[in-house]
Design a protein around this motif. Sequence first.
Motif, short mmCIF file in Angstrom:
data_model
loop_
_atom_site.label_atom_id
_atom_site.label_comp_id
_atom_site.label_asym_id
_atom_site.label_seq_id
_atom_site.Cartn_x
_atom_site.Cartn_y
_atom_site.Cartn_z
N GLY A 209 54.42 66.69 110.57
CA GLY A 209 54.47 65.40 109.81
C GLY A 209 53.54 64.53 110.58
N SER A 210 53.49 63.27 110.64
CA SER A 210 52.54 62.35 111.24
C SER A 210 53.27 61.66 112.28
CB SER A 210 51.81 61.28 110.32
OG SER A 210 53.19 60.41 109.75
N SER A 211 54.44 61.82 112.50
CA SER A 211 55.20 61.12 113.70
C SER A 211 55.32 59.56 113.54
CB SER A 211 54.38 61.29 115.08
OG SER A 211 54.55 62.87 115.49
N THR A 212 55.27 59.15 112.10
CA THR A 212 55.76 57.79 112.18
C THR A 212 56.97 57.31 112.72
OG1 THR A 212 54.40 57.81 109.90
CG2 THR A 212 55.87 56.07 110.29
N SER B 83 59.71 55.48 117.13
CA SER B 83 58.82 55.44 115.98
C SER B 83 57.75 54.56 116.62
CB SER B 83 59.72 54.23 115.08
OG SER B 83 58.53 54.05 114.18
N ALA C 84 60.03 56.65 106.73
CA ALA C 84 58.68 57.24 107.42
C ALA C 84 57.66 57.57 106.44
CB ALA C 84 58.88 58.56 108.04
N SER C 85 57.99 57.97 105.26
CA SER C 85 56.99 58.00 103.96
C SER C 85 56.52 56.75 103.69
CB SER C 85 57.57 58.77 102.77
OG SER C 85 57.87 60.10 103.32
N GLU D 114 54.03 55.24 106.05
CA GLU D 114 52.66 55.86 106.04
C GLU D 114 51.63 55.03 105.04
OE1 GLU D 114 52.74 59.96 105.17
OE2 GLU D 114 52.11 60.35 107.34
N GLU D 115 52.32 54.56 104.06
CA GLU D 115 51.50 53.75 102.91
C GLU D 115 50.81 52.67 103.39
OE1 GLU D 115 54.25 52.85 99.77
OE2 GLU D 115 54.76 54.99 99.39
N ASN E 8 47.07 49.33 108.90
CA ASN E 8 47.03 48.84 109.95
C ASN E 8 47.42 47.24 110.42
OD1 ASN E 8 46.64 51.38 111.42
ND2 ASN E 8 44.59 51.01 111.70
N TYR F 210 61.82 62.35 98.28
CA TYR F 210 61.93 62.16 99.99
C TYR F 210 63.06 62.80 100.49
CZ TYR F 210 59.08 58.07 98.31
OH TYR F 210 57.90 57.50 97.92
#
Length: 225
Positions: free
Chosen positions: A17-20, A74, A96-97, A100-101, A104, A214
């Motif tokens: 995953g992206s490590s959020t 996080s 977390a998903s 990601e949306e 910044n 999810y």
Amino acid sequence: MRTLPHASSCLESTVVGSSTISVFITNLGKYNEGELVGEWLALPTTSEHVTQCLERIGIDGIQYEEFFLTDYESLVNGVSDYISEYSNLNELNYLASKLEELSNNDIEIYEAIIDIGGHVQSVADLINLVDNLDCFQCLWNVNDEYDLGYYWIEESGGYNLKELGNLANYFDYEKYGHDIALEQGGTFYSSGYVYHTGESFTEDYDGKYVPEKYCVLSNLNYLEN
């Protein structure tokens, strides 16, 4: 957050995953036997990755059935404060998903809102907050109480100091900004100032039923509070 003890049996981190959000999943049975067997799992992730992770730490559904979270972190400031060893992995994957949306800039605003306090008390609140950022007003480059006072007097159009003549030179922007920040319950962050407009939140997630897409566990075989 629980600090992980040193243990030779602790498995190496496997990042997916992206490590959020990252959680350290620990075999509860082994832990009770005095052995730390666990692995870092980065979220968001997939059911396949979770299944593989559980197999690697010895969760076989027979001798060892339960796991819990012994550490968590996080990349989004403030989020880990609402995670515990009892947190629902499906819910964390949902959060977390959703994170990601965000862009910044949105992440900065999101962090500032958490810092304000009063709007978040649980992971469910963190999820709903993603969809309620428009309930907050952001004033970019308003970095302190002086800037805030100056904005409301000189730039917002709500006041006209010219009518005061020379007395306007004695106006205390900083003190006025201080009072505004207290009244609004706002906070300063890296890019400016943010405050709640008073608009009502919408809560699409009820804190009970995580949308199926999810979910990464079909059987919630982990220790819950």
